[in-house]
Scaffold this active site. Structure first.
Site, mmCIF file in Angstrom:
data_model
loop_
_atom_site.group_PDB
_atom_site.id
_atom_site.type_symbol
_atom_site.label_atom_id
_atom_site.label_comp_id
_atom_site.label_asym_id
_atom_site.label_seq_id
_atom_site.Cartn_x
_atom_site.Cartn_y
_atom_site.Cartn_z
ATOM 1 N N SER A 98 3.186 -1.432 10.462
ATOM 2 C CA SER A 98 4.643 -1.385 10.643
ATOM 3 C C SER A 98 5.311 -2.725 10.341
ATOM 4 O O SER A 98 6.214 -3.165 11.050
ATOM 5 C CB SER A 98 4.988 -0.919 12.068
ATOM 6 N N GLY B 289 2.076 2.995 10.873
ATOM 7 C CA GLY B 289 2.989 4.114 10.677
ATOM 8 C C GLY B 289 3.608 4.668 11.941
ATOM 9 O O GLY B 289 4.213 5.739 11.927
ATOM 10 N N HIS C 275 -9.838 1.212 4.861
ATOM 11 C CA HIS C 275 -8.605 1.497 5.597
ATOM 12 C C HIS C 275 -8.906 2.526 6.693
ATOM 13 O O HIS C 275 -9.760 3.402 6.522
ATOM 14 C CB HIS C 275 -7.538 2.025 4.643
ATOM 15 N N GLU D 38 -7.457 5.082 7.634
ATOM 16 C CA GLU D 38 -7.302 6.475 7.221
ATOM 17 C C GLU D 38 -8.535 6.956 6.462
ATOM 18 O O GLU D 38 -8.925 8.132 6.580
ATOM 19 C CB GLU D 38 -6.042 6.618 6.363
ATOM 20 N N ASN E 216 0.834 -1.201 0.000
ATOM 21 C CA ASN E 216 0.000 0.000 0.000
ATOM 22 C C ASN E 216 0.868 1.250 0.000
ATOM 23 O O ASN E 216 1.397 1.659 1.037
ATOM 24 C CB ASN E 216 -0.923 -0.013 1.228
ATOM 25 N N TRP E 217 1.006 1.870 -1.167
ATOM 26 C CA TRP E 217 1.845 3.062 -1.295
ATOM 27 C C TRP E 217 1.247 4.303 -0.647
ATOM 28 O O TRP E 217 1.930 5.304 -0.474
ATOM 29 C CB TRP E 217 2.095 3.355 -2.778
ATOM 30 N N LYS E 218 -0.043 4.276 -0.351
ATOM 31 C CA LYS E 218 -0.743 5.455 0.157
ATOM 32 C C LYS E 218 -0.538 6.625 -0.822
ATOM 33 O O LYS E 218 -0.468 6.403 -2.031
ATOM 34 C CB LYS E 218 -0.307 5.761 1.587
ATOM 35 N N GLU F 62 -5.649 -4.504 10.877
ATOM 36 C CA GLU F 62 -4.658 -3.468 11.139
ATOM 37 C C GLU F 62 -4.987 -2.761 12.447
ATOM 38 O O GLU F 62 -5.892 -1.923 12.487
ATOM 39 C CB GLU F 62 -4.653 -2.430 10.011
ATOM 40 N N GLY G 165 2.684 -0.836 4.453
ATOM 41 C CA GLY G 165 2.685 0.579 4.131
ATOM 42 C C GLY G 165 4.070 1.087 3.794
ATOM 43 O O GLY G 165 4.570 0.937 2.692
ATOM 44 N N GLY G 166 4.748 1.708 4.770
ATOM 45 C CA GLY G 166 6.023 2.366 4.520
ATOM 46 C C GLY G 166 7.070 1.492 3.869
ATOM 47 O O GLY G 166 7.831 1.945 2.998
#
Length: 245
Positions: free
Chosen positions: A205, A166, A92, A94, A8-10, A160, A226-227
């Site tokens: 994470s 994050g 998600h 967010e 997931n690049w966001k 999640e 994610g990151g």
């Protein structure tokens, strides 16, 4: 069951950056035991469709709850399917927090995806205060029930814990398994024998040095990353870690 790494690049990477990332991956990628799929911003999907190496899937980060019409700025499941998208993230945290998406909206988006041949990755998970009260299992299962109302079994569920997204904090492998097992039980109640085919991912994470210990658990079938998805080296590290797990 084959693990899924949903990357997931966001809101990261321009189309030109996505092209460079895909080119680097193509040079170094060797298909392993895990399935890789990139959950990309809408503006990079066409670029990735033309440049991802064989064996790497294409995904989107959101989809409209409507099939077409006067919904300025939204992207329909039919549009995504036409670009070759196979997965889409819905619900998600967010999106739930920043855009007020309810479980009912998440379910509507998941149904739109399925109607167009796209597998929805339905996200659920608790915030820190809920976990500290010991209510994390009940909360997450209630969120899951609402988000899967009327949704078919061709789905992926991503657990999640919001407090681990994050932040550098990661739920332990046992924490992930506790919720994954509870989710599996709820899926069995809803879908019967088909629940055994549904992948349950962990997200929050995830990195090359912890992914194997999480995904080795019996009810965890991959990760929503994610990151660590932004650097090809980290993606390859996670892929290799799962090969050796």
């Amino acid at each position: 069951m084959r693990n899924l790494l949903a990357l997931n690049w966001k809101m990261n990477k321009t189309p030109s950056e996505a092209r460079s990332w895909a080119a680097e991956l193509a040079e170094r990628f060797e298909e392993g035991d895990a399935e890789l799929a990139v959950m990309a911003p809408a503006v990079t999907i066409s670029t990735l469709a033309a440049n991802l190496p064989a064996g790497v899937g294409l995904g989107a980060q959101d989809v409209s709850a409507h099939d077409s019409g006067a919904y300025t700025g939204e992207v329909s499941a039919g549009m995504l399917a036409d670009l070759g998208v196979g997965y889409v993230v819905v619900g998600h945290s967010e999106r739930r927090d920043y855009h007020g998406e309810t479980d009912a909206v998440v379910a509507a988006k998941a149904k739109q995806a399925q109607a167009n041949g796209i597998v929805p990755i339905v996200c659920v998970g608790e915030k820190l205060d809920v976990r500290e009260k010991g209510e994390h299992v009940a909360y997450t299962l209630a969120q899951l029930a609402g988000s899967l109302a009327g949704v078919g079994a061709d789905v992926v569920v991503a657990y999640e814990p919001v407090w681990a997204i994050g932040t550098g904090k990661t739920a332990t492998a046992d924490d992930a398994e506790e919720l994954a097992a509870a989710i599996r039980g709820a899926l069995e109640q809803q879908y019967g024998k088909r629940a055994a085919e549904i992948r349950v991912l962990y997200g929050g994470s995830v990195k090359p040095d912890n992914i194997a210990s999480i995904c080795v658990k019996p009810n965890v079938n991959g990760a929503l990353v994610g990151g660590a998805s932004l650097k090809v080296a980290d993606v390859l590290g996670m892929n290799d870690a799962l090969k050796n797990a």
